[in-house]
Scaffold this motif. Sequence first.
Motif, short mmCIF file in Angstrom:
data_model
loop_
_atom_site.label_atom_id
_atom_site.label_comp_id
_atom_site.label_asym_id
_atom_site.label_seq_id
_atom_site.Cartn_x
_atom_site.Cartn_y
_atom_site.Cartn_z
N ALA A 97 0.84 -1.20 0.00
CA ALA A 97 0.00 0.00 0.00
C ALA A 97 0.88 1.24 0.00
O ALA A 97 1.93 1.28 0.66
CB ALA A 97 -0.94 0.01 1.20
N LYS A 98 0.44 2.24 -0.75
CA LYS A 98 1.14 3.51 -0.81
C LYS A 98 0.13 4.64 -0.65
O LYS A 98 -0.90 4.65 -1.34
CB LYS A 98 1.88 3.65 -2.15
N VAL A 99 0.40 5.54 0.24
CA VAL A 99 -0.50 6.66 0.51
C VAL A 99 0.21 7.95 0.15
O VAL A 99 1.31 8.24 0.65
CB VAL A 99 -0.94 6.69 1.99
N THR A 100 -0.41 8.71 -0.75
CA THR A 100 0.09 10.04 -1.09
C THR A 100 -0.54 11.05 -0.15
O THR A 100 -1.77 11.22 -0.14
CB THR A 100 -0.23 10.39 -2.56
N LEU A 101 0.27 11.69 0.64
CA LEU A 101 -0.21 12.56 1.71
C LEU A 101 -0.48 13.98 1.20
O LEU A 101 -0.02 14.37 0.11
CB LEU A 101 0.83 12.60 2.83
N PRO A 102 -1.23 14.76 1.98
CA PRO A 102 -1.46 16.16 1.60
C PRO A 102 -0.15 16.96 1.62
O PRO A 102 0.88 16.50 2.10
CB PRO A 102 -2.43 16.67 2.68
N GLU A 103 -0.21 18.14 1.09
CA GLU A 103 0.96 19.02 1.08
C GLU A 103 1.44 19.28 2.51
O GLU A 103 0.62 19.45 3.42
CB GLU A 103 0.62 20.35 0.40
N PRO A 104 2.74 19.28 2.73
CA PRO A 104 3.25 19.50 4.10
C PRO A 104 2.76 20.80 4.72
O PRO A 104 2.56 20.85 5.94
CB PRO A 104 4.77 19.51 3.89
N ALA A 105 2.54 21.83 3.90
CA ALA A 105 2.10 23.11 4.46
C ALA A 105 0.70 23.00 5.06
O ALA A 105 0.35 23.81 5.95
CB ALA A 105 2.12 24.18 3.38
N ALA A 106 -0.10 22.03 4.59
CA ALA A 106 -1.47 21.89 5.11
C ALA A 106 -1.56 21.01 6.33
O ALA A 106 -2.63 20.93 6.96
CB ALA A 106 -2.37 21.34 4.01
N ARG A 107 -0.47 20.31 6.69
CA ARG A 107 -0.49 19.39 7.82
C ARG A 107 0.12 20.01 9.06
O ARG A 107 0.90 20.97 8.99
CB ARG A 107 0.26 18.10 7.44
N HIS A 108 -0.25 19.43 10.21
CA HIS A 108 0.17 20.00 11.48
C HIS A 108 1.13 19.09 12.25
O HIS A 108 1.54 19.44 13.36
CB HIS A 108 -1.06 20.29 12.36
N GLY A 109 1.48 17.96 11.69
CA GLY A 109 2.40 17.07 12.38
C GLY A 109 2.49 15.72 11.70
O GLY A 109 1.94 15.50 10.62
N ALA A 110 3.22 14.82 12.36
CA ALA A 110 3.40 13.47 11.82
C ALA A 110 2.11 12.66 11.93
O ALA A 110 1.22 12.98 12.74
CB ALA A 110 4.54 12.77 12.56
N ALA A 111 2.02 11.61 11.10
CA ALA A 111 0.85 10.73 11.10
C ALA A 111 1.32 9.29 10.98
O ALA A 111 2.30 9.00 10.30
CB ALA A 111 -0.09 11.08 9.96
N THR A 112 0.62 8.39 11.63
CA THR A 112 0.94 6.96 11.60
C THR A 112 -0.16 6.21 10.86
O THR A 112 -1.34 6.32 11.23
CB THR A 112 1.09 6.39 13.03
N TRP A 113 0.26 5.47 9.83
CA TRP A 113 -0.69 4.72 9.02
C TRP A 113 -0.54 3.23 9.29
O TRP A 113 0.54 2.75 9.63
CB TRP A 113 -0.46 4.99 7.53
N GLN A 114 -1.65 2.50 9.13
CA GLN A 114 -1.65 1.07 9.47
C GLN A 114 -2.36 0.28 8.39
O GLN A 114 -3.42 0.68 7.89
CB GLN A 114 -2.32 0.85 10.82
N LEU A 115 -1.77 -0.89 8.05
CA LEU A 115 -2.32 -1.82 7.07
C LEU A 115 -2.69 -3.12 7.78
O LEU A 115 -1.83 -3.75 8.40
CB LEU A 115 -1.29 -2.08 5.97
N ASP A 116 -3.96 -3.51 7.72
CA ASP A 116 -4.44 -4.73 8.36
C ASP A 116 -5.01 -5.66 7.30
O ASP A 116 -5.61 -5.21 6.32
CB ASP A 116 -5.51 -4.43 9.40
#
Length: 277
Positions: free
Chosen positions: A89-108
């Motif tokens: 799985a590959k997730v394309t994240l929003p632009e860094p300027a629009a985010r407020h911190g790190a995020a943890t993603w999980q594949l089940d």
Amino acid sequence: MGIVRKLTVGLLTGASLFGPVGIAAADSPSPSASASDDASAAAPTEAGTSFRTATAIKLDQPATAGASTGDYLYWSVPVDTGQRATVKAKVTLPEPAARHGAATWQLDVYDGLRRHQACKYGTPVKAAAKDARTVELTCSLRTVRAWAEPWANDPLPGSYYIRLTVVDLPQDDLGLPVRAEVSVGATDAGGSQAVDGMLAAPLVPGATAAPRPQPSASSTAAQPVALDEPDGGWSSGWWSDRWIWTAAGGLLAALGGIAGYCLTRGSGRPSRVPPGY
């Protein structure tokens, strides 16, 4: 010379039995570029939001989906006996300027009974820094078995559900747009992983051991959607390459018996009796 000739004939017979297997594998046509283009063109572009609405995909078929951060994304894929599946799985994240911190993603990954399946290899959970543009997750499952004890959590043939979601992020980042890409590949584990026994039916929602009734020509009721299954149908579970090794061992044992008999029986002529007896 007679022994050598018989052994030669036996070996040639064995080669003729097992030779077509390699020839058939070598002569199998490779997928053309147009076939792969068609598969990519028909790839799903949406994901389900629960087990019941999971988007069906096939092995080696890429799938994409646009979603919002915090959504649960579901896909389902058929995995058959003897296959070792790997989910990517590959997730394309929003632009860094629009985010407020790190995020943890999980594949089940869950099997047809919705039991969570542990990853044998891979990185099913990964944290993405605030300035990361993508995050990639992998999960390699154990080999699917044809049959298992009721108390065991062994992977069994049937539908496997893939769930992708974010599990930790700043509250202000919920709802930001993301794009997910998922694909599932599988390799054949071979007869070393084969077991005796088989399921009456694969673990697919709606599958039963009884045959489906054939609809009449006059019936106007809507037909049920065909069950997801691998290309070529589900494996019966009884065949594996262990049969080839068993046959080869039997052939070698027979040749050894013939050679031993020829060596110990002698020339077959009666021994000469000395005069006077």
